[in-house]
Write an enzyme that holds these catalytic residues in place. Structure first.
Site, PDB file in Angstrom:
ATOM      1  N   TYR A  32      28.477  62.586  63.535  1.00  0.00           N
ATOM      2  CA  TYR A  32      29.576  63.107  64.248  1.00  0.00           C
ATOM      3  C   TYR A  32      30.643  64.095  63.389  1.00  0.00           C
ATOM      4  O   TYR A  32      30.588  63.849  62.187  1.00  0.00           O
ATOM      5  CB  TYR A  32      30.346  61.811  64.927  1.00  0.00           C
ATOM      6  N   LYS A 144      28.448  61.465  57.832  1.00  0.00           N
ATOM      7  CA  LYS A 144      29.400  61.038  58.762  1.00  0.00           C
ATOM      8  C   LYS A 144      28.527  60.389  59.845  1.00  0.00           C
ATOM      9  O   LYS A 144      28.441  61.275  61.007  1.00  0.00           O
ATOM     10  CB  LYS A 144      30.258  62.341  59.275  1.00  0.00           C
ATOM     11  N   GLU A 177      37.526  54.936  49.599  1.00  0.00           N
ATOM     12  CA  GLU A 177      38.594  55.814  50.569  1.00  0.00           C
ATOM     13  C   GLU A 177      39.069  54.833  51.384  1.00  0.00           C
ATOM     14  O   GLU A 177      38.947  53.772  51.367  1.00  0.00           O
ATOM     15  CB  GLU A 177      37.692  56.960  51.288  1.00  0.00           C
ATOM     16  N   LEU A 201      33.163  60.047  51.839  1.00  0.00           N
ATOM     17  CA  LEU A 201      32.847  61.047  52.722  1.00  0.00           C
ATOM     18  C   LEU A 201      33.609  62.319  52.054  1.00  0.00           C
ATOM     19  O   LEU A 201      34.584  62.371  51.463  1.00  0.00           O
ATOM     20  CB  LEU A 201      33.529  60.736  54.177  1.00  0.00           C
TER      21      LEU A 201
HETATM   22  N1  PLP Z   1      36.935  59.101  54.788  1.00  0.00           N
HETATM   23  C1  PLP Z   1      36.333  58.557  55.916  1.00  0.00           C
HETATM   24  C2  PLP Z   1      35.533  57.429  55.912  1.00  0.00           C
HETATM   25  C3  PLP Z   1      36.814  59.105  57.210  1.00  0.00           C
HETATM   26  O1  PLP Z   1      36.568  58.418  58.181  1.00  0.00           O
HETATM   27  C4  PLP Z   1      37.594  60.384  57.330  1.00  0.00           C
HETATM   28  C5  PLP Z   1      37.969  61.073  58.335  1.00  0.00           C
HETATM   29  O2  PLP Z   1      37.626  60.489  59.674  1.00  0.00           O
HETATM   30  C6  PLP Z   1      38.018  60.847  56.198  1.00  0.00           C
HETATM   31  C7  PLP Z   1      37.578  60.364  54.902  1.00  0.00           C
HETATM   32  C8  PLP Z   1      38.888  62.277  55.975  1.00  0.00           C
HETATM   33  O3  PLP Z   1      37.918  63.092  56.098  1.00  0.00           O
HETATM   34  P1  PLP Z   1      38.339  64.673  56.641  1.00  0.00           P
HETATM   35  O4  PLP Z   1      39.527  65.059  55.825  1.00  0.00           O
HETATM   36  O5  PLP Z   1      37.170  65.433  56.988  1.00  0.00           O
HETATM   37  O6  PLP Z   1      39.069  64.122  57.961  1.00  0.00           O
END
Ligand code: PLP
Length: 277
Positions: A32, A144, A177, A201
């Protein structure tokens, strides 16, 4: 007759809507993206599509036309007429009888929602409280994927503790994270975050935080932070598409800085917003 039961209702399996047989539901077998718009302009669409393509490849869902995904996103965004929108979409491997082995003839399912992003300005002013939780996820968090149960459990734990986000800590005691955000700390004027190799991610917000830091002359290093170190950070902030940069003022039982969003975080928030104009 093969049957299915939905709550109390027994139905012929052949009459089931295919969404009940979606492999996303059975196995989390899909990937996703979440992106957003600011005042009618979609932010970082190419970055999100590129990451989505990597996620698809990472789980071997083949034959997806990314151009078509882009067109669908744009078409839906135009139809929704929501200036500050959260755009969610996923592709699952397809629908079929429950079998771990999908076989070769699956027709992937595309699903998208658009909703209004609520007002989160208070979070930027007051800052988040965050709490730690073990990182129980698999070893491919660069994908993701729809498998988010460990993230859900982590967020539930944070919520029970009166916190806004869970910070995931690996077996070595290092922060990977947030459950749904990237994690950053500031030590002595330098921003630090886990390297993209550390089972995280590749956050799109992170990419723009790096740019923003460069624009305002603040050093940025890729180095994992332990939970113990984070307690002594001068500042902590999170990065996530739906809210860009969010300060954190409490980390478990430790108050960060003076308990208010720090000066570097505030500067980053102001710099980041320029990318979205
Ligand atoms: N890390 C995880 C596990 C996430 O689910 C998300 C966003 O939902 C992020 C980091 C931040 O990613 P982004 O900046 O692309 O929204």
């Amino acid at each position: 007759m093969n049957i299915a039961m939905i709550d109390d209702k027994i139905v012929d399996s052949n009459q089931l809507d295919r969404s009940y047989l979606d492999r996303g539901l059975y196995f989390g077998d899909g990937v996703y993206e979440v992106l957003r718009s600011y005042n009618g302009k979609i932010f970082a669409l190419d970055d999100h599509l590129a990451r989505f393509e990597n996620s698809l490849a990472g789980v071997e869902i083949a034959g997806i036309d990314i151009g078509q995904v882009r067109s669908r996103v744009l078409k839906a965004f135009e139809a929704a007429k929501i200036p500050n929108a959260k755009i969610y979409f996923h592709i699952t491997r397809g629908s079929g009888p429950r079998d771990h082995n999908p076989g070769l003839k699956m027709q992937p399912n595309f699903f998208l929602t658009i909703s209004e992003i609520g007002d989160y300005s208070k979070s930027k002013i007051n800052g988040y409280k965050v709490s730690t939780y073990p990182d129980l996820r698999w070893k491919k968090c660069q994908i993701k994927s729809l498998n988010l149960l460990p993230n859900v459990l982590a967020k539930m734990d944070a919520s029970k503790k009166g916190c806004d986000e869970a910070i995931l800590v690996d077996e070595a005691g290092l922060i990977t994270e947030g459950s749904s955000s990237a994690f950053f700390a500031v030590f002595g004027g330098v921003i630090q975050t886990a390297p993209l190799t550390a089972n995280v991610l590749p956050s799109i917000t992170r990419k723009y935080v790096v740019k923003a830091a460069r624009n305002i002359g603040i050093r940025f290093i890729d180095k994992s932070i332990s939970a113990a170190q984070a307690k002594n950070a001068d500042e902590i902030f999170l990065g996530v598409t739906t809210k860009d940069v969010i300060p954190a003022v409490k980390f478990d039982d430790a108050v960060i800085g003076d308990g208010k969003p720090g000066p570097i975080t505030k500067k980053l928030i102001d710099e980041f917003i320029k990318f979205t104009k």
